[in-house]
Design an enzyme around this catalytic site. Sequence first.
Site, PDB file in Angstrom:
ATOM      1  N   GLU A 107       0.984  -1.348   0.050  1.00 20.63           N
ATOM      2  CA  GLU A 107       0.088   0.017   0.070  1.00 20.63           C
ATOM      3  C   GLU A 107       0.829   1.110   0.228  1.00 20.63           C
ATOM      4  O   GLU A 107       0.672   2.171  -0.687  1.00 20.63           O
ATOM      5  CB  GLU A 107      -1.056   0.118   1.385  1.00 20.63           C
ATOM      6  CG  GLU A 107      -1.937   1.104   1.292  1.00 20.63           C
ATOM      7  CD  GLU A 107      -2.923   1.197   2.253  1.00 20.63           C
ATOM      8  OE1 GLU A 107      -3.159   0.178   2.844  1.00 20.63           O
ATOM      9  OE2 GLU A 107      -3.567   2.387   2.609  1.00 20.63           O
ATOM     10  N   GLU A 142     -10.829  -7.777   4.036  1.00 20.66           N
ATOM     11  CA  GLU A 142     -10.227  -7.853   5.400  1.00 20.66           C
ATOM     12  C   GLU A 142     -10.882  -8.694   6.540  1.00 20.66           C
ATOM     13  O   GLU A 142     -10.299  -9.327   7.038  1.00 20.66           O
ATOM     14  CB  GLU A 142      -9.556  -6.281   5.948  1.00 20.66           C
ATOM     15  CG  GLU A 142      -8.719  -5.845   5.050  1.00 20.66           C
ATOM     16  CD  GLU A 142      -8.570  -4.300   5.350  1.00 20.66           C
ATOM     17  OE1 GLU A 142      -7.774  -3.976   6.133  1.00 20.66           O
ATOM     18  OE2 GLU A 142      -9.567  -3.417   4.941  1.00 20.66           O
ATOM     19  N   ARG A 150      -7.283   2.815  13.172  1.00 21.21           N
ATOM     20  CA  ARG A 150      -8.245   1.482  13.068  1.00 21.21           C
ATOM     21  C   ARG A 150      -8.412   0.876  14.328  1.00 21.21           C
ATOM     22  O   ARG A 150      -9.487   0.285  14.947  1.00 21.21           O
ATOM     23  CB  ARG A 150      -7.931   1.125  11.672  1.00 21.21           C
ATOM     24  CG  ARG A 150      -9.186   0.285  11.237  1.00 21.21           C
ATOM     25  CD  ARG A 150      -9.138  -0.521  10.006  1.00 21.21           C
ATOM     26  NE  ARG A 150      -9.599   0.161   8.737  1.00 21.21           N
ATOM     27  CZ  ARG A 150     -10.831   0.258   8.469  1.00 21.21           C
ATOM     28  NH1 ARG A 150     -11.610  -0.406   9.046  1.00 21.21           N
ATOM     29  NH2 ARG A 150     -11.100   1.108   7.400  1.00 21.21           N
TER      30      ARG A 150
HETATM   31 MO1  MOS Z   1      -5.015  -2.714   3.281  1.00 21.48          MO
HETATM   32  S1  MOS Z   1      -4.284  -3.491   5.201  1.00 21.48           S
HETATM   33  O1  MOS Z   1      -5.825  -1.576   3.869  1.00 21.48           O
HETATM   34  O2  MOS Z   1      -3.633  -2.362   2.307  1.00 21.48           O
END
Ligand code: MOS
Length: 774
Positions: free
Chosen positions: A249, A730, A327
């Site tokens: 990411e 997720e 989060r």
């Molecule tokens: Mo994911 S852990 O939101 O790249």
Amino acid sequence: MLLDEKDKNIKQLQSSPPVSGAGGLNADAPGHVTGKSIYVDDIPMMEGMVFLKIYDSPVAHGIIKAVDYTTAEQVDGVVKIFSYKDIPGENQIGGIVADETLLADTEVHFCGQPILIIAAENEDAAEEAIHKIKIEIDALPVITDPRVAFAQNKLLSPSRKFKIGDAASAFTQCKHVFEGTAETNGQEHLYLETQGAYAYPTEHDSVKIFSSTQGPTQVQRTVARVLGVSMNKVEVDVSRLGGGFGGKEDQASAWGTMAALVAYILKRPAKCILQRMEDMRMTGKRNPYSSDYKIGLDEDLNILAYETTFYQNGGAAADLSPAILERTLFHCTNSYFIPNVTATAHSCKTNLPPNTAFRGFGGPQGMFVIEAAIDHAAKSLGIDATVIQRKNMMDDGNELPYGQIIKNSEARNCWDEVTGKYDIGKIRNDIIDFNAKNDFRKKGMALMPVCFGISFTNTMMNHARALVHVYSDGSVGVSTGAVEMGQGVNSKMIQVAAKTFGISTDRIKLETTNTTRVANTSPSAASSTADLNGKALLHACNQVNERLHAFIKTEIAGNIECIVEIRDERVYINDEATVYNWKSLIQQVFMKRINLSAKGHYSTPVIHFDKTIEKGHPFAYHVYGTAIITATVDCLRGTYEIDAVYAVHDAGTSINHAVDLGQCEGGIVQGIGWMTMEEVVYNDEGRLLSNALSTYKIPDIYSVPKELTVQFLNTDKNNLAILKSKAVGEPPLMYGIGAFFAIRNAVITFNPASTIKYNAPITPEKVLMGLYNQ
Ligand code: MOS
């Protein structure tokens, strides 16, 4: 279990009936199994390409006194060695906080921190050069423990506090109060495809990069910053990733930027692909957490008060840790309603590689702590944890610590469905029976509810765009900001376009994710990729549809009031089939010079969050589920097996059962891995000991549960999911947390005096110690 029994299981898995039809579309699978899918390292090499190797810090903290690479640069085949001094723009890759260099300048902050880039005609030359580099570093103290960092006030970002009600005074009303600590370790992403990028210079002083990234725009932005050019000079293209899990990411940007830097300066193509051990050493992992909890219950086992403090191990730079921390707070009460909560979170700076996103993004770490607190209370009260869990499950109208009011909760429905369908009473009795009959094998069970919020917690990131071209032959090209990383988003995008146009999925091609075609993308993350990009795509397709329908009304129906529809590739007027099919329609429309392309945009409505008061409505909706997990512990050896996972999962109205089931199964096994066998180990000097696949164990086919069943709770309620098909990336990972408690329960059955801690992963070593401590 005997090996041949295992093999029988595998055969059973293999012989499961394939899911076919539109609901089972998997656009990428044929390419994967035939080896035709293109990854970064498969892109044909261009003439003059240089290979990159990275020289990284051998120590975790220190001042660089001198780096000498003159001999290294003379190695035959070495083209140039780059240091921070060769960076034309800013030596900065930090996304949320500007605290991370691309190449270390005067100080190193973790083992594996990039210092130099070697560009060479071949990999051998680059490798040889690495060994000729001499470095002098004055060592500084190394911190690897987040609590130690906190005590020295080393924080990566300001601490956060979520608060509802008045926990302090509520504790005085509680009949039972329990306190303790809970720890979760890191997790190596171990995507099959390691980090990498391939870049080449293009005209107008520009550069094009093929990157294995979840965030093409993030790579583009970082390259522009480091090269000191505007974003329109940087094109990033992503065909697919061989896995991301959050590890690409933010952390894909460094390698893309290195390739771009070299290509830009040398005016030659450049390729930077990390080898497995380099990848494990240089990249950050799931953030380990050390946490305190205090839980208070009334006489009737209602949880009245909860207080928790999270010490997040952020590593040496902020990376995504501040968002991950947030989060953790959002999910600190998991599926439970607790009226009085105070949750505090600190992002601690240590001398480890910057830890980062990993499936669940801090949520799992927060959920583990509340589950530990509930388990602690139950054990102390001599009851089953499930009693407290079920009793305190959230309901519609409950307010979460961050202000969002629960709507359309499926928390209880999932729990009741799974416990009913799989007869929890019988499972429990069978376990009691088994444990009575076996002296040295004990079984344990746990239930794991999950409630996961869907949206980027940073509201401004919840938007996406898509570009649709209908070509004059009726074929369709779709570009979105979604990155395919094995999660099946391409299949879902094709389904959205096919459904909206009323045509076959065969007509649609999903193009690569490219910053020139679709700009300003949010990373493919937060389980939100299909929702955001799917809705943008829906918007784009609908615009083309409007033009098609207008044409049909005026040119085919003869300008009468009528209902126009395209379905199964046929044009219908007032429900009557016309002679026009999709292809002939498109030809006519094209001849009339009508625009057959559209750009769609979507931004999630409703959501908002005010960080100054830590209240708002940050999530479009929540995903719910509950899993039953059972395990058997070998009480002589400390080894264990996960017997079964039965989950009821709220997928909404799934548009692709096979893809969603795959996400659930994969997520569950990955979660079990994190909780049981995967152990990231750094020594006190900050050096990674679990630095290869020989020392870091992830689940394989032999360690998946003997039985793994996921049942979808097919809900059809109003939500903001794409075609009501809820996000699935997720949430399933967190069912794996149940494996920890199932194993721990078995250990305690064998040794009621066990002092085994809430410290994950629960490796066989820890189990063995727990079985025999007095
Ligand atoms: Mo994911 S852990 O939101 O790249």
